[in-house]
Design a protein around this motif. Structure first.
Motif, PDB file in Angstrom:
ATOM      1  N   ILE A 276      -4.386  -8.220  -3.092  1.00 38.83           N
ATOM      2  CA  ILE A 276      -4.066  -7.192  -4.084  1.00 38.83           C
ATOM      3  C   ILE A 276      -5.201  -7.047  -5.092  1.00 38.83           C
ATOM      4  O   ILE A 276      -5.630  -5.935  -5.424  1.00 38.83           O
ATOM      5  CB  ILE A 276      -2.742  -7.537  -4.790  1.00 38.83           C
ATOM      6  N   ALA A 277      -5.720  -8.182  -5.592  1.00 37.62           N
ATOM      7  CA  ALA A 277      -6.798  -8.149  -6.591  1.00 37.62           C
ATOM      8  C   ALA A 277      -8.081  -7.562  -6.012  1.00 37.62           C
ATOM      9  O   ALA A 277      -8.748  -6.735  -6.647  1.00 37.62           O
ATOM     10  CB  ALA A 277      -7.049  -9.558  -7.123  1.00 37.62           C
ATOM     11  N   VAL A 278      -8.436  -7.969  -4.804  1.00 35.50           N
ATOM     12  CA  VAL A 278      -9.668  -7.474  -4.175  1.00 35.50           C
ATOM     13  C   VAL A 278      -9.580  -5.970  -3.944  1.00 35.50           C
ATOM     14  O   VAL A 278     -10.526  -5.220  -4.239  1.00 35.50           O
ATOM     15  CB  VAL A 278      -9.921  -8.211  -2.841  1.00 35.50           C
ATOM     16  N   LEU A 279      -8.449  -5.506  -3.442  1.00 39.83           N
ATOM     17  CA  LEU A 279      -8.318  -4.079  -3.146  1.00 39.83           C
ATOM     18  C   LEU A 279      -8.198  -3.242  -4.415  1.00 39.83           C
ATOM     19  O   LEU A 279      -8.618  -2.074  -4.426  1.00 39.83           O
ATOM     20  CB  LEU A 279      -7.127  -3.848  -2.224  1.00 39.83           C
ATOM     21  N   PHE A 280      -7.656  -3.817  -5.488  1.00 35.75           N
ATOM     22  CA  PHE A 280      -7.667  -3.093  -6.760  1.00 35.75           C
ATOM     23  C   PHE A 280      -9.110  -2.820  -7.175  1.00 35.75           C
ATOM     24  O   PHE A 280      -9.454  -1.696  -7.578  1.00 35.75           O
ATOM     25  CB  PHE A 280      -6.950  -3.881  -7.853  1.00 35.75           C
ATOM     26  N   GLY A 281      -9.955  -3.832  -7.088  1.00 38.67           N
ATOM     27  CA  GLY A 281     -11.362  -3.657  -7.453  1.00 38.67           C
ATOM     28  C   GLY A 281     -12.063  -2.630  -6.578  1.00 38.67           C
ATOM     29  O   GLY A 281     -12.833  -1.800  -7.076  1.00 38.67           O
ATOM     30  N   ILE A 282     -11.799  -2.665  -5.268  1.00 37.76           N
ATOM     31  CA  ILE A 282     -12.420  -1.703  -4.361  1.00 37.76           C
ATOM     32  C   ILE A 282     -11.954  -0.289  -4.680  1.00 37.76           C
ATOM     33  O   ILE A 282     -12.763   0.651  -4.735  1.00 37.76           O
ATOM     34  CB  ILE A 282     -12.097  -2.069  -2.897  1.00 37.76           C
ATOM     35  N   GLY A 283     -10.659  -0.111  -4.899  1.00 40.59           N
ATOM     36  CA  GLY A 283     -10.131   1.215  -5.204  1.00 40.59           C
ATOM     37  C   GLY A 283     -10.676   1.754  -6.516  1.00 40.59           C
ATOM     38  O   GLY A 283     -11.041   2.932  -6.610  1.00 40.59           O
ATOM     39  N   TYR A 284     -10.728   0.904  -7.531  1.00 34.34           N
ATOM     40  CA  TYR A 284     -11.251   1.329  -8.837  1.00 34.34           C
ATOM     41  C   TYR A 284     -12.710   1.769  -8.703  1.00 34.34           C
ATOM     42  O   TYR A 284     -13.108   2.826  -9.211  1.00 34.34           O
ATOM     43  CB  TYR A 284     -11.127   0.188  -9.837  1.00 34.34           C
ATOM     44  N   ALA A 285     -13.512   0.953  -8.000  1.00 30.06           N
ATOM     45  CA  ALA A 285     -14.932   1.265  -7.829  1.00 30.06           C
ATOM     46  C   ALA A 285     -15.132   2.531  -7.008  1.00 30.06           C
ATOM     47  O   ALA A 285     -16.015   3.352  -7.304  1.00 30.06           O
ATOM     48  CB  ALA A 285     -15.644   0.088  -7.164  1.00 30.06           C
ATOM     49  N   LEU A 286     -14.297   2.726  -5.982  1.00 29.91           N
ATOM     50  CA  LEU A 286     -14.406   3.917  -5.133  1.00 29.91           C
ATOM     51  C   LEU A 286     -14.177   5.179  -5.945  1.00 29.91           C
ATOM     52  O   LEU A 286     -14.895   6.177  -5.796  1.00 29.91           O
ATOM     53  CB  LEU A 286     -13.404   3.825  -3.980  1.00 29.91           C
ATOM     54  N   GLN A 287     -13.178   5.137  -6.828  1.00 27.68           N
ATOM     55  CA  GLN A 287     -12.908   6.317  -7.640  1.00 27.68           C
ATOM     56  C   GLN A 287     -14.022   6.576  -8.649  1.00 27.68           C
ATOM     57  O   GLN A 287     -14.460   7.706  -8.830  1.00 27.68           O
ATOM     58  CB  GLN A 287     -11.556   6.156  -8.354  1.00 27.68           C
ATOM     59  N   ARG A 288     -14.487   5.516  -9.291  1.00 25.02           N
ATOM     60  CA  ARG A 288     -15.510   5.666 -10.325  1.00 25.02           C
ATOM     61  C   ARG A 288     -16.836   6.171  -9.768  1.00 25.02           C
ATOM     62  O   ARG A 288     -17.519   6.997 -10.388  1.00 25.02           O
ATOM     63  CB  ARG A 288     -15.727   4.331 -11.042  1.00 25.02           C
ATOM     64  N   THR A 289     -17.209   5.658  -8.598  1.00 27.91           N
ATOM     65  CA  THR A 289     -18.541   5.964  -8.069  1.00 27.91           C
ATOM     66  C   THR A 289     -18.579   7.188  -7.170  1.00 27.91           C
ATOM     67  O   THR A 289     -19.629   7.820  -7.034  1.00 27.91           O
ATOM     68  CB  THR A 289     -19.082   4.765  -7.266  1.00 27.91           C
ATOM     69  N   LEU A 290     -17.453   7.546  -6.565  1.00 25.82           N
ATOM     70  CA  LEU A 290     -17.485   8.611  -5.553  1.00 25.82           C
ATOM     71  C   LEU A 290     -16.474   9.715  -5.818  1.00 25.82           C
ATOM     72  O   LEU A 290     -16.830  10.884  -5.983  1.00 25.82           O
ATOM     73  CB  LEU A 290     -17.248   7.999  -4.168  1.00 25.82           C
ATOM     74  N   VAL A 291     -15.206   9.361  -5.883  1.00 27.98           N
ATOM     75  CA  VAL A 291     -14.157  10.371  -5.953  1.00 27.98           C
ATOM     76  C   VAL A 291     -14.221  11.166  -7.252  1.00 27.98           C
ATOM     77  O   VAL A 291     -13.963  12.378  -7.272  1.00 27.98           O
ATOM     78  CB  VAL A 291     -12.770   9.716  -5.781  1.00 27.98           C
ATOM     79  N   SER A 292     -14.572  10.512  -8.353  1.00 26.18           N
ATOM     80  CA  SER A 292     -14.618  11.198  -9.645  1.00 26.18           C
ATOM     81  C   SER A 292     -15.589  12.374  -9.646  1.00 26.18           C
ATOM     82  O   SER A 292     -15.447  13.312 -10.430  1.00 26.18           O
ATOM     83  CB  SER A 292     -15.000  10.214 -10.753  1.00 26.18           C
ATOM     84  N   ARG A 293     -16.559  12.336  -8.757  1.00 25.55           N
ATOM     85  CA  ARG A 293     -17.574  13.399  -8.704  1.00 25.55           C
ATOM     86  C   ARG A 293     -17.048  14.688  -8.071  1.00 25.55           C
ATOM     87  O   ARG A 293     -17.676  15.744  -8.214  1.00 25.55           O
ATOM     88  CB  ARG A 293     -18.807  12.908  -7.942  1.00 25.55           C
TER      89      ARG A 293
END
Length: 295
Positions: free
Chosen positions: A75-92
């Motif tokens: 759960i903790a690892v995937l939270f970090g991956i999801g947060y980073a994915l949104q910040r670096t890619l999806v937010s654009r």
């Protein structure tokens, strides 16, 4: 009796489908994109639990308690991956053309798949959890104990998600952004951070469910697509924005697929599922519980 056995099996597996779909629905409702990489979060959660257990025991085998101890890590690892994915890619691409968001998340899913294949190969793997007696017999219905554990775990994760959204400050911020991001920003909510947290939470629950999937089914790098498709069916079936709808939709889908696989063939499960979805959309376009985003 055979039909009852199929329905029970379907309910046990359907809870896992529902747990994955809840995260899918959360992103769709808050960030307003269809995340085609959601199934890959399930896959990564399964592998996280698999490798954690391998690190501790030398192979992917262990007691039920040892396996359950890997769930918070996934759960903790995937939270970090999801947060980073949104910040670096999806937010654009938020707020742009929907086709562009689909391309970006689809590209992310392919990239994650290929990285997983390079890292771990395409060979199927699974976690082996040892029980003194692997199954229970309830009135002639055989129920594997590990499926019961996975069923209970999926329901707990889904319930925790619902409580988180309803009772916590962050959950209320997520619901506010879902309903009106401009108004949420005016009252001091960091909309971009909240969207990233939403992505993280969605990925976290998918990762936790992925770990449970790894003990009852094989996991492999290209498994994500089927869970993305099932999540789409369940969310539309239950109603976009409804967590109870996703839960009931998942249980119904699991039961229907087990009945189809048992009486016809497993090759027909997706065809029947999509056919039922089309019929439902004609009769009830908003889904069974699609009454609003507040749920």
């Amino acid at each position: 009796m055979a039909a009852t056995q199929f329905v029970v099996n379907g309910l046990l597996v359907g809870a896992l489908f529902a747990g994955v779909a809840v995260g899918f629905a959360l992103i769709w409702g808050v960030v307003d994109i269809i995340n085609l990489a959601h199934g890959e979060m399930v896959m990564l959660g399964g592998y996280t639990s698999y490798w954690m257990l391998t690190l501790v025991t030398g192979n992917a085998e262990g007691s039920p308690l040892l396996f359950l101890a890997t769930i918070p890590v996934a759960i903790a690892v995937l939270f970090g991956i999801g947060y980073a994915l949104q910040r670096t890619l999806v937010s654009r691409v938020i707020g742009t053309d929907i086709f562009l968001t689909l391309l970006v998340t689809f590209g992310a899913s392919i990239a994650i798949q290929q990285l997983a294949i390079q890292a771990w190969s395409a060979n199927p793997r699974s976690i082996q959890v040892s029980f003194a007696d692997p199954s229970v017999n309830l009135a002639g219905i055989v129920v594997p104990k590990m499926k019961l554990v996975a069923f209970a775990g999926a329901l707990v994760l889904t319930a925790l998600m619902y409580v988180f959204l309803q009772k916590t400050r962050t959950g209320r911020a997520i619901r506010a952004v879902s309903q009106n991001p401009e108004a949420a920003a005016l009252v001091g909510i960091d909309v971009e951070h909240t969207r990233a947290v939403t992505f993280g939470v969605s990925s976290a629950i998918a990762g936790g469910i992925g770990a449970f999937i790894a003990v009852i089914l094989n996991i492999q790098p290209q498994m994500g697509l089927i869970y993305t498709l099932k999540s789409f069916i369940i969310v539309v079936f239950g109603g976009v924005g409804s967590i109870p709808g996703a839960l009931i939709g998942g249980l119904l889908l699991g039961s229907v697929e087990e009945l189809v696989a048992g009486f016809i063939s497993s090759q027909w499960t997706l065809a029947v599922s999509f056919s039922l979805l089309i019929v439902l959309l004609i009769l009830k376009p908003r889904g069974l519980f699609g009454q609003g985003a507040e749920q």
